[in-house]
Enzyme design. Structure first.
Site, mmCIF file in Angstrom:
data_model
loop_
_atom_site.group_PDB
_atom_site.id
_atom_site.type_symbol
_atom_site.label_atom_id
_atom_site.label_comp_id
_atom_site.label_asym_id
_atom_site.label_seq_id
_atom_site.Cartn_x
_atom_site.Cartn_y
_atom_site.Cartn_z
ATOM 1 N N SER A 41 0.814 -1.219 0.000
ATOM 2 C CA SER A 41 0.000 0.000 0.000
ATOM 3 C C SER A 41 0.850 1.273 0.000
ATOM 4 C CB SER A 41 -0.919 0.007 1.224
ATOM 5 O OG SER A 41 -1.554 -1.237 1.392
HETATM 6 N N1 SAH Z 1 0.042 -5.099 4.248
HETATM 7 C C1 SAH Z 1 0.657 -5.468 2.983
HETATM 8 C C2 SAH Z 1 -0.193 -5.132 1.796
HETATM 9 C C3 SAH Z 1 -1.186 -6.148 1.604
HETATM 10 S S1 SAH Z 1 -2.105 -6.176 0.105
HETATM 11 C C4 SAH Z 1 2.033 -4.870 2.831
HETATM 12 O O1 SAH Z 1 2.443 -4.073 3.680
HETATM 13 O O2 SAH Z 1 2.715 -5.227 1.873
HETATM 14 C C5 SAH Z 1 -3.417 -7.171 0.695
HETATM 15 C C6 SAH Z 1 -3.053 -8.583 1.022
HETATM 16 O O3 SAH Z 1 -4.203 -9.207 1.562
HETATM 17 C C7 SAH Z 1 -2.638 -9.430 -0.184
HETATM 18 O O4 SAH Z 1 -1.365 -9.963 0.024
HETATM 19 C C8 SAH Z 1 -3.714 -10.519 -0.242
HETATM 20 O O5 SAH Z 1 -3.220 -11.764 -0.663
HETATM 21 C C9 SAH Z 1 -4.170 -10.562 1.200
HETATM 22 N N2 SAH Z 1 -5.486 -11.141 1.446
HETATM 23 C C10 SAH Z 1 -6.623 -10.977 0.769
HETATM 24 N N3 SAH Z 1 -7.632 -11.673 1.345
HETATM 25 C C11 SAH Z 1 -7.094 -12.270 2.443
HETATM 26 C C12 SAH Z 1 -7.622 -13.124 3.466
HETATM 27 N N4 SAH Z 1 -8.892 -13.518 3.496
HETATM 28 N N5 SAH Z 1 -6.781 -13.552 4.424
HETATM 29 C C13 SAH Z 1 -5.477 -13.190 4.433
HETATM 30 N N6 SAH Z 1 -4.924 -12.391 3.487
HETATM 31 C C14 SAH Z 1 -5.729 -11.935 2.518
#
Ligand code: SAH
Length: 220
Positions: A66
């Site tokens: 993000s």
């Molecule tokens: N916090 C992260 C950005 C994450 S992007 C960073 O700092 O890089 C959102 C993430 O949520 C993705 O990696 C995606 O695979 C994950 N995601 C989506 N649905 C999810 C779920 N139900 N449980 C766990 N992770 C999930």
């Protein structure tokens, strides 16, 4: 420190000054965390020079790390205290988990993509963020084993706040999550648990996150 490392430290300082402090982020623990975590080590190698850009960046499995400001804003809204335990849903690169590790005592982060779990675990371990625990699974169900949490941050957008997550909030606990009916078009929703049965809810700014996929999120 070699020249390259110095440059990244300078870019980091400038990012914090301009993108975060310059836009009204005042929580000193949050600002300090952004000053210490090397974002360039959480983005794909070929994007390192862009690590401090004012944008989200692509990471594997069609996911994104993000925009720094959005993460800082969400972390600020949680008003985290040093002794607290936090749950993050969507580990992705592990960057936000690393930031959290600098702000609170204990971090649990859940990710559904195996490859991302492995990358993030390795990276966090290599960089010495020992108070972060990365779990593989469906984060819409939270992570009951270590509940309750003082803070929950969801890094993907869902149709509603998952009841399982609300249930895993401690009394006085806070949750922040992008909620919306469309993929990549959400509003930040803040939930605070007042007592066993009462929750207060507030809506903040519009955001664009990748979808939260799971039992209490979107279908894959
Ligand atoms: N916090 C992260 C950005 C994450 S992007 C960073 O700092 O890089 C959102 C993430 O949520 C993705 O990696 C995606 O695979 C994950 N995601 C989506 N649905 C999810 C779920 N139900 N449980 C766990 N992770 C999930």
């Amino acid at each position: 420190m070699d020249d390259e490392a110095t440059t990244y430290a300078e870019m980091r300082e400038e990012m914090v000054a301009r993108q975060l402090a310059g836009r009204g982020i005042t929580d000193t623990a949050v600002l300090q965390a952004f000053l210490t975590v090397p974002r360039e080590l959480f983005v794909p190698r070929d994007l390192r020079r862009n690590a401090y850009d004012d944008t989200p960046l692509p990471i594997p499995d069609k996911q994104t790390i993000s925009q720094p400001y959005v993460v800082a804003y969400m972390l600020s809204l949680l008003h985290l205290q040093q002794a607290e335990r936090v749950l993050e849903i969507g580990t992705g690169s592990g960057y936000a988990a690393a930031l959290l590790s600098q702000i609170v005592a204990e971090v649990h982060s859940v990710e559904r993509h195996t490859a991302l779990v492995n990358y993030a675990r390795k990276r966090l371990q290599y960089l010495g963020y020992a108070n972060v625990h990365v779990h593989h699974g469906d984060g819409t169900l939270g992570w009951a084993e270590h509940a309750p949490y003082n803070g929950i941050i969801v890094a993907a957008g869902g149709p509603a706040v998952p009841p399982s997550l609300k249930a895993q909030l401690a009394v006085g606990g806070r949750l922040i999550m992008p909620v919306g009916r469309k993929h990549r078009e959400q509003w930040l929703v803040y939930v605070e648990r007042r007592d066993e049965t009462t929750f207060s809810e507030q809506t903040y700014s519009p955001v664009a996150f990748v979808p939260l996929v799971g039992a209490e999120g979107w279908q894959s």
